[in-house]
Design a protein around this motif. Structure first.
Motif, PDB file in Angstrom:
ATOM      1  N   ARG A   1      -0.204  -6.542  11.219  1.00  0.00           N
ATOM      2  CA  ARG A   1      -1.548  -7.108  11.367  1.00  0.00           C
ATOM      3  C   ARG A   1      -1.544  -8.065  12.566  1.00  0.00           C
ATOM      4  O   ARG A   1      -1.295  -7.633  13.662  1.00  0.00           O
ATOM      5  CB  ARG A   1      -2.011  -7.759  10.071  1.00  0.00           C
ATOM      6  CG  ARG A   1      -1.943  -6.755   8.921  1.00  0.00           C
ATOM      7  CD  ARG A   1      -2.622  -7.243   7.672  1.00  0.00           C
ATOM      8  NE  ARG A   1      -2.136  -6.479   6.533  1.00  0.00           N
ATOM      9  CZ  ARG A   1      -2.618  -5.301   6.139  1.00  0.00           C
ATOM     10  NH1 ARG A   1      -3.618  -4.754   6.784  1.00  0.00           N
ATOM     11  NH2 ARG A   1      -2.112  -4.671   5.113  1.00  0.00           N
ATOM     12  N   ARG A   2      -1.754  -9.399  12.340  1.00  0.00           N
ATOM     13  CA  ARG A   2      -1.702 -10.310  13.498  1.00  0.00           C
ATOM     14  C   ARG A   2      -0.489 -11.216  13.427  1.00  0.00           C
ATOM     15  O   ARG A   2      -0.539 -12.378  13.829  1.00  0.00           O
ATOM     16  CB  ARG A   2      -2.968 -11.148  13.541  1.00  0.00           C
ATOM     17  CG  ARG A   2      -4.184 -10.286  13.707  1.00  0.00           C
ATOM     18  CD  ARG A   2      -5.397 -11.120  14.003  1.00  0.00           C
ATOM     19  NE  ARG A   2      -6.570 -10.279  13.877  1.00  0.00           N
ATOM     20  CZ  ARG A   2      -7.639 -10.390  14.646  1.00  0.00           C
ATOM     21  NH1 ARG A   2      -7.696 -11.294  15.588  1.00  0.00           N
ATOM     22  NH2 ARG A   2      -8.656  -9.598  14.461  1.00  0.00           N
TER      23      ARG A   2
ATOM     24  N   ALA B   1      -5.401  -2.662   9.321  1.00  0.00           N
ATOM     25  CA  ALA B   1      -6.617  -3.474   9.361  1.00  0.00           C
ATOM     26  C   ALA B   1      -6.312  -4.930   9.028  1.00  0.00           C
ATOM     27  O   ALA B   1      -5.356  -5.225   8.309  1.00  0.00           O
ATOM     28  CB  ALA B   1      -7.626  -2.912   8.365  1.00  0.00           C
ATOM     29  N   ASP B   2      -7.136  -5.827   9.547  1.00  0.00           N
ATOM     30  CA  ASP B   2      -6.945  -7.242   9.221  1.00  0.00           C
ATOM     31  C   ASP B   2      -7.205  -7.517   7.742  1.00  0.00           C
ATOM     32  O   ASP B   2      -6.522  -8.330   7.133  1.00  0.00           O
ATOM     33  CB  ASP B   2      -7.896  -8.103  10.057  1.00  0.00           C
ATOM     34  CG  ASP B   2      -7.430  -8.216  11.492  1.00  0.00           C
ATOM     35  OD1 ASP B   2      -6.201  -8.291  11.706  1.00  0.00           O
ATOM     36  OD2 ASP B   2      -8.274  -8.218  12.401  1.00  0.00           O
TER      37      ASP B   2
ATOM     38  N   ARG C   1       0.818  -1.219   0.000  1.00  0.00           N
ATOM     39  CA  ARG C   1       0.000   0.000   0.000  1.00  0.00           C
ATOM     40  C   ARG C   1       0.849   1.264   0.000  1.00  0.00           C
ATOM     41  O   ARG C   1       0.419   2.302  -0.506  1.00  0.00           O
ATOM     42  CB  ARG C   1      -0.984   0.006   1.153  1.00  0.00           C
ATOM     43  CG  ARG C   1      -2.286  -0.659   0.763  1.00  0.00           C
ATOM     44  CD  ARG C   1      -2.567  -1.918   1.506  1.00  0.00           C
ATOM     45  NE  ARG C   1      -3.476  -2.791   0.779  1.00  0.00           N
ATOM     46  CZ  ARG C   1      -3.451  -4.105   0.896  1.00  0.00           C
ATOM     47  NH1 ARG C   1      -2.562  -4.697   1.661  1.00  0.00           N
ATOM     48  NH2 ARG C   1      -4.287  -4.851   0.220  1.00  0.00           N
TER      49      ARG C   1
ATOM     50  N   ARG D   1       4.165 -18.815   9.670  1.00  0.00           N
ATOM     51  CA  ARG D   1       3.054 -18.504   8.744  1.00  0.00           C
ATOM     52  C   ARG D   1       3.563 -18.364   7.315  1.00  0.00           C
ATOM     53  O   ARG D   1       2.856 -18.691   6.358  1.00  0.00           O
ATOM     54  CB  ARG D   1       2.388 -17.206   9.195  1.00  0.00           C
ATOM     55  CG  ARG D   1       1.150 -16.817   8.400  1.00  0.00           C
ATOM     56  CD  ARG D   1       0.401 -15.721   9.117  1.00  0.00           C
ATOM     57  NE  ARG D   1      -0.585 -15.062   8.280  1.00  0.00           N
ATOM     58  CZ  ARG D   1      -1.865 -15.412   8.182  1.00  0.00           C
ATOM     59  NH1 ARG D   1      -2.297 -16.466   8.860  1.00  0.00           N
ATOM     60  NH2 ARG D   1      -2.695 -14.747   7.421  1.00  0.00           N
TER      61      ARG D   1
ATOM     62  N   PRO E   1      -8.122 -15.544   4.739  1.00  0.00           N
ATOM     63  CA  PRO E   1      -6.817 -15.904   5.292  1.00  0.00           C
ATOM     64  C   PRO E   1      -6.367 -14.935   6.390  1.00  0.00           C
ATOM     65  O   PRO E   1      -5.262 -15.043   6.901  1.00  0.00           O
ATOM     66  CB  PRO E   1      -5.902 -15.767   4.075  1.00  0.00           C
ATOM     67  CG  PRO E   1      -6.515 -14.648   3.293  1.00  0.00           C
ATOM     68  CD  PRO E   1      -8.003 -14.721   3.522  1.00  0.00           C
ATOM     69  N   SER E   2      -7.227 -13.979   6.746  1.00  0.00           N
ATOM     70  CA  SER E   2      -6.719 -12.872   7.557  1.00  0.00           C
ATOM     71  C   SER E   2      -7.625 -12.504   8.728  1.00  0.00           C
ATOM     72  O   SER E   2      -7.697 -11.346   9.123  1.00  0.00           O
ATOM     73  CB  SER E   2      -6.480 -11.656   6.640  1.00  0.00           C
ATOM     74  OG  SER E   2      -5.568 -10.766   7.235  1.00  0.00           O
ATOM     75  N   ASN E   3      -8.312 -13.482   9.286  1.00  0.00           N
ATOM     76  CA  ASN E   3      -9.057 -13.295  10.543  1.00  0.00           C
ATOM     77  C   ASN E   3     -10.166 -12.254  10.487  1.00  0.00           C
ATOM     78  O   ASN E   3     -10.490 -11.639  11.492  1.00  0.00           O
ATOM     79  CB  ASN E   3      -8.107 -12.891  11.684  1.00  0.00           C
ATOM     80  CG  ASN E   3      -6.925 -13.808  11.827  1.00  0.00           C
ATOM     81  OD1 ASN E   3      -7.082 -14.945  12.256  1.00  0.00           O
ATOM     82  ND2 ASN E   3      -5.746 -13.338  11.446  1.00  0.00           N
TER      83      ASN E   3
ATOM     84  N   ALA F   1     -10.629  -3.765  16.440  1.00  0.00           N
ATOM     85  CA  ALA F   1     -10.575  -5.212  16.239  1.00  0.00           C
ATOM     86  C   ALA F   1      -9.556  -5.807  17.192  1.00  0.00           C
ATOM     87  O   ALA F   1      -8.391  -5.452  17.156  1.00  0.00           O
ATOM     88  CB  ALA F   1     -10.190  -5.537  14.799  1.00  0.00           C
ATOM     89  N   PRO F   2     -10.011  -6.705  18.059  1.00  0.00           N
ATOM     90  CA  PRO F   2      -9.106  -7.260  19.066  1.00  0.00           C
ATOM     91  C   PRO F   2      -8.068  -8.178  18.441  1.00  0.00           C
ATOM     92  O   PRO F   2      -8.322  -8.793  17.410  1.00  0.00           O
ATOM     93  CB  PRO F   2     -10.040  -8.053  19.974  1.00  0.00           C
ATOM     94  CG  PRO F   2     -11.190  -8.416  19.090  1.00  0.00           C
ATOM     95  CD  PRO F   2     -11.353  -7.275  18.128  1.00  0.00           C
ATOM     96  N   LEU F   3      -6.903  -8.242  19.061  1.00  0.00           N
ATOM     97  CA  LEU F   3      -5.880  -9.165  18.572  1.00  0.00           C
ATOM     98  C   LEU F   3      -6.067 -10.543  19.168  1.00  0.00           C
ATOM     99  O   LEU F   3      -5.680 -11.538  18.593  1.00  0.00           O
ATOM    100  CB  LEU F   3      -4.488  -8.639  18.946  1.00  0.00           C
ATOM    101  CG  LEU F   3      -4.062  -7.397  18.197  1.00  0.00           C
ATOM    102  CD1 LEU F   3      -2.796  -6.830  18.806  1.00  0.00           C
ATOM    103  CD2 LEU F   3      -3.850  -7.709  16.727  1.00  0.00           C
TER     104      LEU F   3
ATOM    105  N   ILE G   1      -6.946  -7.641   4.071  1.00  0.00           N
ATOM    106  CA  ILE G   1      -5.846  -7.310   3.162  1.00  0.00           C
ATOM    107  C   ILE G   1      -6.360  -7.157   1.730  1.00  0.00           C
ATOM    108  O   ILE G   1      -5.577  -7.084   0.792  1.00  0.00           O
ATOM    109  CB  ILE G   1      -4.721  -8.371   3.233  1.00  0.00           C
ATOM    110  CG1 ILE G   1      -5.295  -9.768   3.042  1.00  0.00           C
ATOM    111  CG2 ILE G   1      -3.986  -8.254   4.563  1.00  0.00           C
ATOM    112  CD1 ILE G   1      -4.238 -10.869   2.995  1.00  0.00           C
TER     113      ILE G   1
ATOM    114  N   ARG H   1       0.511 -11.958  16.793  1.00  0.00           N
ATOM    115  CA  ARG H   1       1.112 -10.661  17.058  1.00  0.00           C
ATOM    116  C   ARG H   1       1.469 -10.586  18.534  1.00  0.00           C
ATOM    117  O   ARG H   1       0.605 -10.747  19.399  1.00  0.00           O
ATOM    118  CB  ARG H   1       0.136  -9.553  16.697  1.00  0.00           C
ATOM    119  CG  ARG H   1       0.709  -8.172  16.959  1.00  0.00           C
ATOM    120  CD  ARG H   1      -0.062  -7.120  16.195  1.00  0.00           C
ATOM    121  NE  ARG H   1       0.434  -5.801  16.523  1.00  0.00           N
ATOM    122  CZ  ARG H   1       0.401  -4.772  15.680  1.00  0.00           C
ATOM    123  NH1 ARG H   1      -0.106  -4.933  14.478  1.00  0.00           N
ATOM    124  NH2 ARG H   1       0.838  -3.594  16.045  1.00  0.00           N
TER     125      ARG H   1
END
Lengths: 387, 248
Positions: free
Chosen positions: A257-258, B155-156, A147, A302, B220-222, B130-132, B158, A235
């Motif tokens: 992200r996570r 953000a989660d 981005r 991952r 793929p990204s929760n 958004a919680p981790l 993507i 994370r």
């Protein structure tokens, strides 16, 4: 406004930032990229918006560039950056020996740091190695690589730049006396071949600059230097975590992200087109990363990947080469007109690399328009895809 | 990573310009612990330079490398070959569905980006949105703070498009906003962003979903778009009821 036509080869960080700068200065801009945006080194960076502290002791020129550009990018492209800061932490005696030099280097480069007690550091980042000896806050950040590049490309496009993606440069057009006047390309999406003529060709292909310059019979001293990175499936911190020591393998762990991403290693190759992810380097990342954040050991891998840095110079081992950049006017170095090569540098300094390159292009063509990219906010990255 | 080597047939969807689509097989020696994108990149590097495919970060933060692998939407940079085929097996690699194909494995996802812009989906937002930790889609009670200041995070979502490709409704309703877009509206919440109600409370918004939850299965990204769409419906109804009783 000039009506010169500039052709930029490469849509990695340098290419898109140059396209943006050229468009702002009134050039007609065409970008040719063999893949999608940021598919080479740029997309695969670990995403650390450097404070410069990593280089404050051994490579102060890069350090100063980083801290200045860090502050600019936060303002012009906020929707690609997590501005949560970073920490440098010491976990052994050798790290502690680096402490004095680190404080002095950061002061000399005007990088704001603050020392925390181990207790304070663990309170804000509970997953750090509980045996840490000291910690410093630094103004690091995390950026989203794709981005970040897209925001520059989108803004360039909104100012008239034309992007040919999935299009290989197969040769350079010359005027019969060896001077460059355009590119011959192959659009792989529709299998069409065509020529583009321009007043100047800017070779912004990073680790691949040699593939382009060799079409003009020129060699540039570039050392493609890959490093392996590993992403873990949880994370564990809010901030970027760096090891308080001289640059080395696996000394940066950062959240995205996570995930947590650990990087990186450093080795030499000849051809950057395909570099395997070496299993022993992946193993080293968990080894080194868990010295900073022990919980990484209980976290699932991952993804594992590699990126090839374009380091300037050859013959010297990777870590000892400066992380700054260089723009070559091939008229000066090789007596070939119409071609400029930019390489080296770091993601954090993409805007500055573009400024210096476009300054050089303007000087060559007699264009007298100042750079305004430091004050120009970028538009949404989504606008690259949506007109 | 082991020293184990597998032979895998990559059966790849090919299409150039107005030409007819077809499949081409490339037989590769791979390590089963490599990721699918590594195989695709090697086909380009060593077998066929005309192959067009999208990729950037190679670690699931950019969303560029979504493809269908043996019929299932996958982010190919985090899909281990071991998990989707066997030694001597086949990997059928196709572009995402419900988007126009540009060439080979690359699609035009502007439909998704238009929608994300329509709901002003934030690319970076406060950690509290958004919680981790945990599975829930509700914001958590306790969010770590940076000395009184909120942390920001990417953000989660993507914007990889896997959810739109997998959605059985998106294929028949071109105007449907789709899972990622509705999830982005839910994330912000109608309380916080009441103007979004107009965008999502319509036939091509929350009411178009048939609750197949394919989006949640492939995400793929929760993000869990399926559950978020259901929650967004509740928010829309709550707002309507409030309006009937004279609320704002």
């Amino acid at each position: 406004m000039s009506q010169f036509h500039a052709i930029v080869i490469g849509a990695g960080f340098t290419g898109v930032a140059i396209a943006h700068d050229l468009a702002l200065r009134g050039f007609r801009v065409t970008v040719v990229e063999r893949g999608p945006i940021a598919n080479g080194t740029s997309g695969r960076t670990h995403g650390l918006l450097h404070s410069g502290a990593r280089y404050a002791v051994n490579d102060q020129e890069s350090a100063i560039e980083c801290i200045q550009e860090n502050q600019i990018l936060r303002l012009i492209v906020p929707d690609a950056i997590e501005p949560n800061g970073g920490l440098f932490i010491a976990v052994d005696e050798s790290d502690l020996e680096y402490r004095e030099k680190f404080i002095q280097g950061c002061e000399e480069c005007k990088i704001p740091i603050r020392e925390l007690t181990p207790k304070e550091a663990l309170r804000i980042e509970p997953n750090l190695n509980p045996k840490l000896l000291t910690a410093f806050t630094v103004p690091d950040g995390t950026f989203d690589p794709l981005r970040l590049a897209l925001a520059f490309a989108a803004t360039a496009k909104s100012n008239g730049a034309v992007f040919h993606l999935y299009t290989d440069v197969v040769d350079l057009l010359t005027d019969g006396q060896g001077n460059i006047k355009g590119v011959k390309v192959w659009n792989r999406a529709n299998d069409k071949r065509f020529e583009i003529e321009g007043d100047i060709v800017v070779n912004a292909t990073g680790a691949w600059v040699g593939q382009i310059t060799s079409m003009a019979g020129i060699r540039v001293p570039i050392a493609p230097t890959p490093g392996v990175m590993v992403a873990y499936d949880k994370r564990l911190t809010q901030r970027a975590i760096n090891r308080l020591n001289k640059p080395g393998d696996g000394d940066i762990v950062l959240p995205q992200r996570r995930m947590m991403v650990v990087g990186t290693t450093s080795f030499s190759i000849e051809d950057p087109d395909y570099v395997p992810v070496l299993p022993d380097h992946v193993a080293l990342m968990i080894e080194r990363g868990s010295e900073l954040i022990p919980a990484l050991r209980q976290t699932k891998e991952r993804g594992a990947y590699m990126a090839t840095r374009p380091l300037i110079g050859s013959g010297a081992p990777g870590r000892s080469i400066s992380r700054t950049f260089k723009a070559y006017d091939h008229k000066e170095t090789d007596n070939i007109e119409g071609l400029v090569t930019i390489t080296g540098g770091k993601a954090t300094t993409l805007r500055l690399m573009a400024e210096k390159t476009v300054d050089l292009v303007c000087k060559k063509l007699g264009v007298n328009v100042p750079c305004t990219t430091a004050e120009t906010p970028l538009i949404s990255y989504r606008k690259f895809y949506v007109d | 990573m082991s020293e184990e080597k597998w032979t895998v047939n990559f059966v790849v969807y090919r299409k150039k310009g107005d030409g007819e689509p077809h499949y081409q097989t490339f037989t590769l020696e791979v390590s089963p612990d490599e990721y699918v994108i590594d195989g695709v990149e090697r086909i380009w590097a060593f077998h066929d330079r005309s192959l067009v495919f999208a990729h950037a970060c190679h670690h699931s933060t950019c969303g560029a490398c979504g493809m269908r692998v043996n019929g299932v939407e996958k982010l190919t940079c985090i899909t281990r070959i071991r998990d989707v085929t066997k030694n001597g097996g086949t990997l059928r690699i196709e572009p995402l569905r419900n988007f126009p194909v540009i060439s080979d494995l690359v699609v035009d996802m502007s439909r998704l980006y238009v929608g994300m812009d329509k709901v002003h989906a934030p690319a970076v937002h406060p950690l509290s949105l958004a919680p981790l930790e945990g599975e829930g889609i509700k914001p958590p009670r306790d969010v770590p703070m940076d000395g009184g200041k909120e942390y920001l995070r990417l953000a989660d979502c993507i914007e990889c498009g896997l959810c739109i490709s997998a959605c059985p409704v998106a294929g028949t309703a071109e105007e449907y906003l789709g899972p990622a877009v509705l999830a982005a509206a839910q994330l912000q919440g109608l309380k916080r962003a009441p103007d979004l109600a107009e965008v999502v409370d319509c036939v091509d918004g929350v009411w178009r979903c048939h609750s197949a939850y394919e989006c949640t299965a492939v995400c793929p990204s929760n993000v869990d778009p399926g559950w978020r769409i259901m929650d967004l419906r509740r928010q829309v109804l709550a707002q309507r009821i409030k309006r009937w009783f004279g609320g704002a």
